[in-house]
Design an enzyme around this catalytic site. Structure first.
Site, PDB file in Angstrom:
ATOM      1  N   ASN A   9      -2.871  -3.178  43.226  1.00  0.00           N
ATOM      2  CA  ASN A   9      -2.522  -4.135  41.539  1.00  0.00           C
ATOM      3  C   ASN A   9      -2.474  -5.430  42.048  1.00  0.00           C
ATOM      4  O   ASN A   9      -2.201  -6.171  43.396  1.00  0.00           O
ATOM      5  CB  ASN A   9      -0.352  -4.214  41.232  1.00  0.00           C
ATOM      6  CG  ASN A   9      -0.038  -4.715  40.749  1.00  0.00           C
ATOM      7  OD1 ASN A   9      -1.306  -5.934  40.284  1.00  0.00           O
ATOM      8  ND2 ASN A   9       0.811  -5.038  40.692  1.00  0.00           N
ATOM      9  N   TRP A  10      -3.990  -5.735  40.842  1.00  0.00           N
ATOM     10  CA  TRP A  10      -4.645  -6.899  41.925  1.00  0.00           C
ATOM     11  C   TRP A  10      -3.916  -8.200  41.267  1.00  0.00           C
ATOM     12  O   TRP A  10      -3.918  -8.870  41.084  1.00  0.00           O
ATOM     13  CB  TRP A  10      -6.006  -7.035  41.411  1.00  0.00           C
ATOM     14  CG  TRP A  10      -6.558  -6.463  42.033  1.00  0.00           C
ATOM     15  CD1 TRP A  10      -6.034  -5.043  42.716  1.00  0.00           C
ATOM     16  CD2 TRP A  10      -8.598  -5.904  41.833  1.00  0.00           C
ATOM     17  NE1 TRP A  10      -7.746  -4.383  43.189  1.00  0.00           N
ATOM     18  CE2 TRP A  10      -8.920  -4.912  42.273  1.00  0.00           C
ATOM     19  CE3 TRP A  10      -9.832  -6.231  40.896  1.00  0.00           C
ATOM     20  CZ2 TRP A  10      -9.987  -4.379  42.230  1.00  0.00           C
ATOM     21  CZ3 TRP A  10     -10.402  -5.749  40.983  1.00  0.00           C
ATOM     22  CH2 TRP A  10     -11.114  -4.850  41.920  1.00  0.00           C
ATOM     23  N   LYS A  11      -2.912  -8.067  40.348  1.00  0.00           N
ATOM     24  CA  LYS A  11      -2.288  -8.754  39.849  1.00  0.00           C
ATOM     25  C   LYS A  11      -2.615  -9.923  39.075  1.00  0.00           C
ATOM     26  O   LYS A  11      -3.908  -9.738  38.432  1.00  0.00           O
ATOM     27  CB  LYS A  11      -0.724  -9.547  40.515  1.00  0.00           C
ATOM     28  CG  LYS A  11      -0.359  -8.775  41.501  1.00  0.00           C
ATOM     29  CD  LYS A  11       0.945  -8.958  42.150  1.00  0.00           C
ATOM     30  CE  LYS A  11       1.383  -7.861  42.608  1.00  0.00           C
ATOM     31  NZ  LYS A  11       3.257  -8.611  43.427  1.00  0.00           N
ATOM     32  N   HIS A  98       6.267  -3.615  35.733  1.00  0.00           N
ATOM     33  CA  HIS A  98       6.478  -4.273  37.376  1.00  0.00           C
ATOM     34  C   HIS A  98       7.845  -5.430  37.232  1.00  0.00           C
ATOM     35  O   HIS A  98       7.897  -5.838  36.524  1.00  0.00           O
ATOM     36  CB  HIS A  98       5.511  -4.961  37.728  1.00  0.00           C
ATOM     37  CG  HIS A  98       4.990  -5.167  38.998  1.00  0.00           C
ATOM     38  ND1 HIS A  98       5.432  -6.463  39.551  1.00  0.00           N
ATOM     39  CD2 HIS A  98       4.005  -4.637  39.988  1.00  0.00           C
ATOM     40  CE1 HIS A  98       5.390  -6.417  40.252  1.00  0.00           C
ATOM     41  NE2 HIS A  98       4.441  -4.898  41.196  1.00  0.00           N
ATOM     42  N   GLU A 100       8.066  -8.183  38.855  1.00  0.00           N
ATOM     43  CA  GLU A 100       7.588  -9.619  37.854  1.00  0.00           C
ATOM     44  C   GLU A 100       7.523  -9.566  36.395  1.00  0.00           C
ATOM     45  O   GLU A 100       7.480 -10.562  35.410  1.00  0.00           O
ATOM     46  CB  GLU A 100       6.061  -9.416  38.422  1.00  0.00           C
ATOM     47  CG  GLU A 100       5.513  -9.878  39.753  1.00  0.00           C
ATOM     48  CD  GLU A 100       4.361  -9.603  40.916  1.00  0.00           C
ATOM     49  OE1 GLU A 100       3.624  -9.724  40.127  1.00  0.00           O
ATOM     50  OE2 GLU A 100       5.140  -9.352  42.209  1.00  0.00           O
ATOM     51  N   GLU A 170       9.606   0.213  43.507  1.00  0.00           N
ATOM     52  CA  GLU A 170       9.323  -0.938  44.280  1.00  0.00           C
ATOM     53  C   GLU A 170      10.697  -1.390  44.955  1.00  0.00           C
ATOM     54  O   GLU A 170      11.201  -2.806  43.912  1.00  0.00           O
ATOM     55  CB  GLU A 170       8.245  -1.850  43.555  1.00  0.00           C
ATOM     56  CG  GLU A 170       6.998  -1.130  43.890  1.00  0.00           C
ATOM     57  CD  GLU A 170       6.043  -2.104  43.125  1.00  0.00           C
ATOM     58  OE1 GLU A 170       4.835  -1.913  43.810  1.00  0.00           O
ATOM     59  OE2 GLU A 170       5.849  -2.958  42.212  1.00  0.00           O
ATOM     60  N   GLY A 176       5.651  -8.361  48.301  1.00  0.00           N
ATOM     61  CA  GLY A 176       5.156  -9.876  48.534  1.00  0.00           C
ATOM     62  C   GLY A 176       5.428 -11.145  48.670  1.00  0.00           C
ATOM     63  O   GLY A 176       5.324 -11.716  49.762  1.00  0.00           O
ATOM     64  N   SER A 216       4.530  -4.662  49.794  1.00  0.00           N
ATOM     65  CA  SER A 216       3.988  -5.226  51.626  1.00  0.00           C
ATOM     66  C   SER A 216       3.684  -4.093  51.924  1.00  0.00           C
ATOM     67  O   SER A 216       3.510  -4.545  53.654  1.00  0.00           O
ATOM     68  CB  SER A 216       4.974  -6.330  52.030  1.00  0.00           C
ATOM     69  OG  SER A 216       5.722  -6.906  51.434  1.00  0.00           O
ATOM     70  N   GLY A 237       0.092  -4.254  46.594  1.00  0.00           N
ATOM     71  CA  GLY A 237      -0.043  -5.639  46.057  1.00  0.00           C
ATOM     72  C   GLY A 237      -1.360  -6.405  46.641  1.00  0.00           C
ATOM     73  O   GLY A 237      -2.195  -5.947  46.775  1.00  0.00           O
ATOM     74  N   GLY A 238      -0.687  -7.264  47.681  1.00  0.00           N
ATOM     75  CA  GLY A 238      -1.668  -8.204  48.322  1.00  0.00           C
ATOM     76  C   GLY A 238      -2.854  -7.483  49.278  1.00  0.00           C
ATOM     77  O   GLY A 238      -3.769  -8.106  49.116  1.00  0.00           O
TER      78      GLY A 238
END
Ligand code: PEP
Length: 255
Positions: A9-11, A98, A100, A170, A176, A216, A237-238
Site C-alpha cells: 500500500n503506497w498510500k 483502511h 486511515e 491491521e 506506521g 509495520s 505500507g512503509g
C-alpha cells in the site's frame, strides 16, 4: 489451498514519475517470478495508469490495486472514482476500509460493505481492512471488535470464488508506528476472523479466503507472521516503498 499474498500500500506517496520508477524497480527485482505468491501493489489513484503500463510493458509479475473506490456507478460525486473506472485501467484489486480512511474520512462498516459489493460486481477483488485501536486492545475487547467489523463488512456478500475476497487484519496501533503485533497476536485475531468466516460462509469458502496481517511488517519480521496458520501474507505500507526490501518480503513468502 490458499496462495500467499504480499500487497504493498503506497498510500499518498509517489508522484506519477516516481511511481513508474518504483514499479520498474520492482519489476526488475521480481523478474525471476514470484512462485506461488500473489503480489499486489496499490499506488495512488493518479499513478494507476502509469503503473499499469509498466506491468504490461515489463510483463511484471504483480497485480494492480487501487486504494479506494466509491460504490456508485457514475454521477455527481466530485472527487470519487467508480469501480468501472478502476476496471478500465486494469486494477484487479482495491483496498477498502483502511483505518486511515475510517479515521480521517469517516468511513463506516456500512460504506465498506457497499464498496465490496460494487467492486465484486465488476470482478475487482476487495482487500478489506479491519483492526482495533490501542484503546480497544488495552481493554482486551479486540477480538470481539474485529469479529463485529467482519460481520458488518461481509453482510450479504456472495462469495463464489473465495480467492476473490481478501481480508487484511491491521491493528491500528501497529500501523506506521514501528510497533508490530507479535505473530501470536496476529494469529489470535486472524484465527478468530477465520472462525467468523466459517460461521458466515461455511467451511469450504472460509478455508479459501486469504487473511493478511498488516502493521509495520518489514523484511526482518515477515517470516514470523507467515509461520502462523491463519496468516496468509501481509499488507505492507512503509516497507513497500523500496523495491528491494519489498521484493525481499515476497521472497520470504516464496520460501
Ligand atoms: C498499511 O498502511 O496498510 C500498513 C500496514 O502500514 P505500515 O506497514 O507502514 O505499518
Amino acid at each position: 489451498m490458499r496462495k500467499r499474498m504480499i500487497a504493498g500500500n503506497w498510500k499518498m506517496n509517489k508522484t506519477f514519475s516516481e511511481a513508474v520508477v518504483l514499479a520498474e524497480g520492482l519489476a526488475r527485482e521480481l523478474e525471476g517470478g514470484t512462485g506461488d505468491v500473489d503480489v499486489v501493489v496499490a499506488p495512488p489513484t493518479v499513478d494507476l495508469k502509469g503503473v499499469a503500463e509498466v506491468i504490461e510493458k515489463e510483463e511484471a509479475p504483480f497485480a494492480l490495486s487501487a486504494q479506494n473506490v466509491y460504490w456508485q456507478e457514475a454521477g455527481a460525486y466530485t472527487g470519487e472514482t467508480a469501480p468501472n473506472m478502476l476496471e478500465a485501467i486494469g486494477a484487479t484489486y482495491c483496498i477498502i476500509g483502511h483505518s486511515e480512511r475510517r479515521d480521517y474520512f469517516g468511513e463506516t462498516d456500512e460504506d465498506i460493505n457497499k464498496k465490496a459489493k460494487a467492486l465484486m460486481a465488476h470482478g475487482i477483488v476487495p482487500i478489506s481492512c479491519c483492526g482495533e485501536s490501542l484503546e480497544i486492545r488495552e481493554a482486551g475487547t479486540h477480538v470481539e471488535f474485529v469479529v463485529d467489523q467482519i460481520k458488518k463488512d461481509t453482510e450479504g456478500l456472495e462469495i463464489t470464488d473465495p480467492s476473490k475476497y481478501v481480508i487484511a487484519y491491521e491493528p491500528i496501533w501497529a500501523i506506521g508506528t514501528g510497533k508490530t503485533a507479535t505473530a501470536d497476536d496476529a494469529q489470535e485475531v486472524c484465527g478468530a476472523i477465520r472462525k467468523t468466516l466459517v460461521d458466515i460462509f461455511g467451511e469450504e469458502t472460509a478455508a479459501g479466503i486469504r487473511v493478511l496481517y498488516g502493521g509495520s511488517a518489514n523484511p526482518s519480521n515477515i517470516a514470523g507472521f507467515l509461520e502462523k496458520e491463519d496468516v496468509d501474507g501481509a499488507l505492507v505500507g512503509g516497507a513497500s516503498l523500496k523495491a528491494d526490501g519489498f521484493a525481499d518480503m515476497v521472497r520470504s513468502a516464496m520460501a
